[in-house]
Design a protein around this motif. Structure first.
Motif, PDB file in Angstrom:
ATOM      1  N   LEU A 162       0.807  -1.217   0.000  1.00 52.28           N
ATOM      2  CA  LEU A 162       0.000   0.000   0.000  1.00 52.28           C
ATOM      3  C   LEU A 162       0.843   1.273   0.000  1.00 52.28           C
ATOM      4  N   LEU A 163       1.676   1.463   1.002  1.00 50.57           N
ATOM      5  CA  LEU A 163       2.427   2.719   1.090  1.00 50.57           C
ATOM      6  C   LEU A 163       3.448   2.909  -0.036  1.00 50.57           C
ATOM      7  N   PRO A 164       4.095   1.850  -0.521  1.00 49.47           N
ATOM      8  CA  PRO A 164       4.999   2.069  -1.662  1.00 49.47           C
ATOM      9  C   PRO A 164       4.274   2.468  -2.958  1.00 49.47           C
ATOM     10  N   THR A 165       2.995   2.131  -3.083  1.00 49.34           N
ATOM     11  CA  THR A 165       2.274   2.469  -4.307  1.00 49.34           C
ATOM     12  C   THR A 165       1.348   3.669  -4.131  1.00 49.34           C
ATOM     13  N   TYR A 166       0.888   3.931  -2.920  1.00 53.91           N
ATOM     14  CA  TYR A 166      -0.015   5.066  -2.657  1.00 53.91           C
ATOM     15  C   TYR A 166       0.820   6.188  -2.056  1.00 53.91           C
ATOM     16  N   VAL A 167       1.553   6.874  -2.896  1.00 48.32           N
ATOM     17  CA  VAL A 167       2.507   7.896  -2.445  1.00 48.32           C
ATOM     18  C   VAL A 167       1.830   9.262  -2.438  1.00 48.32           C
ATOM     19  N   ARG A 168       1.891   9.913  -1.285  1.00 49.92           N
ATOM     20  CA  ARG A 168       1.343  11.254  -1.129  1.00 49.92           C
ATOM     21  C   ARG A 168       2.319  12.100  -0.328  1.00 49.92           C
ATOM     22  N   ASP A 169       2.251  13.398  -0.517  1.00 52.52           N
ATOM     23  CA  ASP A 169       3.044  14.333   0.269  1.00 52.52           C
ATOM     24  C   ASP A 169       2.291  14.568   1.575  1.00 52.52           C
ATOM     25  N   VAL A 170       2.802  14.038   2.653  1.00 50.37           N
ATOM     26  CA  VAL A 170       2.139  14.141   3.952  1.00 50.37           C
ATOM     27  C   VAL A 170       2.785  15.299   4.708  1.00 50.37           C
ATOM     28  N   ASP A 171       2.144  16.471   4.595  1.00 46.39           N
ATOM     29  CA  ASP A 171       2.713  17.683   5.175  1.00 46.39           C
ATOM     30  C   ASP A 171       1.967  18.167   6.414  1.00 46.39           C
ATOM     31  N   GLY A 172       0.906  17.476   6.818  1.00 47.91           N
ATOM     32  CA  GLY A 172       0.135  17.884   7.979  1.00 47.91           C
ATOM     33  C   GLY A 172      -0.978  18.859   7.654  1.00 47.91           C
ATOM     34  N   ARG A 173      -0.872  19.540   6.507  1.00 50.12           N
ATOM     35  CA  ARG A 173      -1.931  20.481   6.120  1.00 50.12           C
ATOM     36  C   ARG A 173      -2.910  19.800   5.159  1.00 50.12           C
ATOM     37  N   ASP A 197      -6.915  12.430   5.628  1.00 54.26           N
ATOM     38  CA  ASP A 197      -7.595  13.704   5.836  1.00 54.26           C
ATOM     39  C   ASP A 197      -7.078  14.376   7.114  1.00 54.26           C
ATOM     40  N   PRO A 198      -6.717  15.649   7.052  1.00 56.21           N
ATOM     41  CA  PRO A 198      -6.221  16.336   8.248  1.00 56.21           C
ATOM     42  C   PRO A 198      -7.202  16.319   9.416  1.00 56.21           C
ATOM     43  N   ARG A 199      -8.494  16.096   9.135  1.00 55.65           N
ATOM     44  CA  ARG A 199      -9.491  15.978  10.199  1.00 55.65           C
ATOM     45  C   ARG A 199      -9.847  14.520  10.468  1.00 55.65           C
ATOM     46  N   GLY A 200      -9.078  13.603   9.893  1.00 52.66           N
ATOM     47  CA  GLY A 200      -9.323  12.166  10.034  1.00 52.66           C
ATOM     48  C   GLY A 200      -8.775  11.609  11.342  1.00 52.66           C
ATOM     49  N   PHE A 232      -5.970  10.751  12.414  1.00 53.48           N
ATOM     50  CA  PHE A 232      -4.660  11.190  12.899  1.00 53.48           C
ATOM     51  C   PHE A 232      -4.620  12.692  13.181  1.00 53.48           C
ATOM     52  N   TYR A 233      -5.792  13.308  13.336  1.00 49.65           N
ATOM     53  CA  TYR A 233      -5.863  14.766  13.439  1.00 49.65           C
ATOM     54  C   TYR A 233      -5.038  15.340  14.582  1.00 49.65           C
ATOM     55  N   LYS A 234      -4.851  14.613  15.677  1.00 45.04           N
ATOM     56  CA  LYS A 234      -4.075  15.126  16.806  1.00 45.04           C
ATOM     57  C   LYS A 234      -2.575  14.851  16.677  1.00 45.04           C
ATOM     58  N   CYS A 235      -2.202  13.996  15.771  1.00 43.41           N
ATOM     59  CA  CYS A 235      -0.811  13.555  15.650  1.00 43.41           C
ATOM     60  C   CYS A 235      -0.042  14.432  14.672  1.00 43.41           C
ATOM     61  N   ASP A 236       1.272  14.384  14.800  1.00 46.44           N
ATOM     62  CA  ASP A 236       2.130  14.957  13.771  1.00 46.44           C
ATOM     63  C   ASP A 236       3.199  13.912  13.464  1.00 46.44           C
ATOM     64  N   MET A 237       4.063  14.212  12.537  1.00 47.65           N
ATOM     65  CA  MET A 237       5.035  13.214  12.081  1.00 47.65           C
ATOM     66  C   MET A 237       6.064  12.847  13.152  1.00 47.65           C
ATOM     67  N   GLN A 238       6.122  13.595  14.238  1.00 51.72           N
ATOM     68  CA  GLN A 238       7.069  13.280  15.301  1.00 51.72           C
ATOM     69  C   GLN A 238       6.420  12.629  16.520  1.00 51.72           C
ATOM     70  N   LYS A 264      -2.349  13.950   6.542  1.00 48.39           N
ATOM     71  CA  LYS A 264      -1.713  13.609   7.825  1.00 48.39           C
ATOM     72  C   LYS A 264      -1.569  12.100   7.933  1.00 48.39           C
ATOM     73  N   TRP A 265      -0.546  11.669   8.643  1.00 49.20           N
ATOM     74  CA  TRP A 265      -0.336  10.257   8.951  1.00 49.20           C
ATOM     75  C   TRP A 265       0.314  10.196  10.316  1.00 49.20           C
ATOM     76  N   CYS A 266       0.080   9.135  11.036  1.00 51.36           N
ATOM     77  CA  CYS A 266       0.719   8.934  12.327  1.00 51.36           C
ATOM     78  C   CYS A 266       1.710   7.786  12.188  1.00 51.36           C
ATOM     79  N   LEU A 267       2.940   8.016  12.610  1.00 50.44           N
ATOM     80  CA  LEU A 267       3.952   6.964  12.532  1.00 50.44           C
ATOM     81  C   LEU A 267       3.569   5.758  13.389  1.00 50.44           C
ATOM     82  N   GLU A 268       2.765   5.980  14.404  1.00 44.78           N
ATOM     83  CA  GLU A 268       2.258   4.885  15.238  1.00 44.78           C
ATOM     84  C   GLU A 268       0.776   4.669  14.923  1.00 44.78           C
ATOM     85  N   TRP A 269       0.488   4.495  13.645  1.00 47.89           N
ATOM     86  CA  TRP A 269      -0.872   4.352  13.118  1.00 47.89           C
ATOM     87  C   TRP A 269      -1.646   3.240  13.800  1.00 47.89           C
ATOM     88  N   TYR A 270      -0.940   2.214  14.267  1.00 48.42           N
ATOM     89  CA  TYR A 270      -1.571   1.027  14.859  1.00 48.42           C
ATOM     90  C   TYR A 270      -2.226   1.321  16.201  1.00 48.42           C
TER      91      TYR A 270
END
Length: 144
Positions: free
Chosen positions: A44-55, A108-111, A113-119, A58-64
């Motif tokens: 999924l992630l190697p083929t669904y490439v997006r610029d995840v800038d938080g605006r 979605d930034p309101r999805g 992971f809305y409270k998370c950031d890349m760190q 958004k994605w959470c490194l601890e998505w699980y």
């Protein structure tokens, strides 16, 4: 060639239906990926490439740690394993009906992971509605 894409191509090519055999002799097709996490990292992630800038995304490194994300990634994996067997339109159906829908929600930034950031992961807020009055939703599993 990217190995994840190669895995898909091989799975699709080798997934033709077996010769006519009685249903009891047919084994379910083997899974390409052993878990939703393996699917996420290798397909999924190697083929669904997006610029995840938080605006814009958004994605959470601890998505699980996000129950919604777990459920959606699991759904994406299981749908992919099923639809990859349809060599004609299966992958297109998976992209249109599954990947695009679920990934738009997840990123979605309101999805979820809305409270998370890349760190840093931050636990999501959970809805805690009141219970409905007794008998409002009868237990239909008890009906015969």
């Amino acid at each position: 060639m990217d190995s994840s894409i190669g895995r898909f191509s091989t799975a699709t090519v080798n997934s033709e239906a077996p010769a006519e055999r009685p249903a009891e002799e047919q084994k379910p097709p083997e899974l390409v990926y052993g878990s939703a996490e393996e699917f996420l990292h290798e397909q999924l992630l190697p083929t669904y490439v997006r610029d995840v800038d938080g605006r814009a995304a958004k994605w959470c490194l601890e998505w699980y740690f996000h129950p919604e994300a777990l459920s959606r990634v699991e759904a994406l994996w299981r749908a992919w394993e099923h639809l990859r067997l349809n060599g004609a339109t299966g992958i297109s159906v998976w992209w249109c009906d599954h990947a695009d829908h679920h990934m738009n929600v997840l990123l979605d930034p309101r999805g979820p992971f809305y409270k998370c950031d890349m760190q840093k992961h931050r636990d999501p807020d959970h809805l805690e509605p009141k219970k409905a009055p007794e008998g409002w939703f009868p237990d239909v599993s008890l009906q015969s």
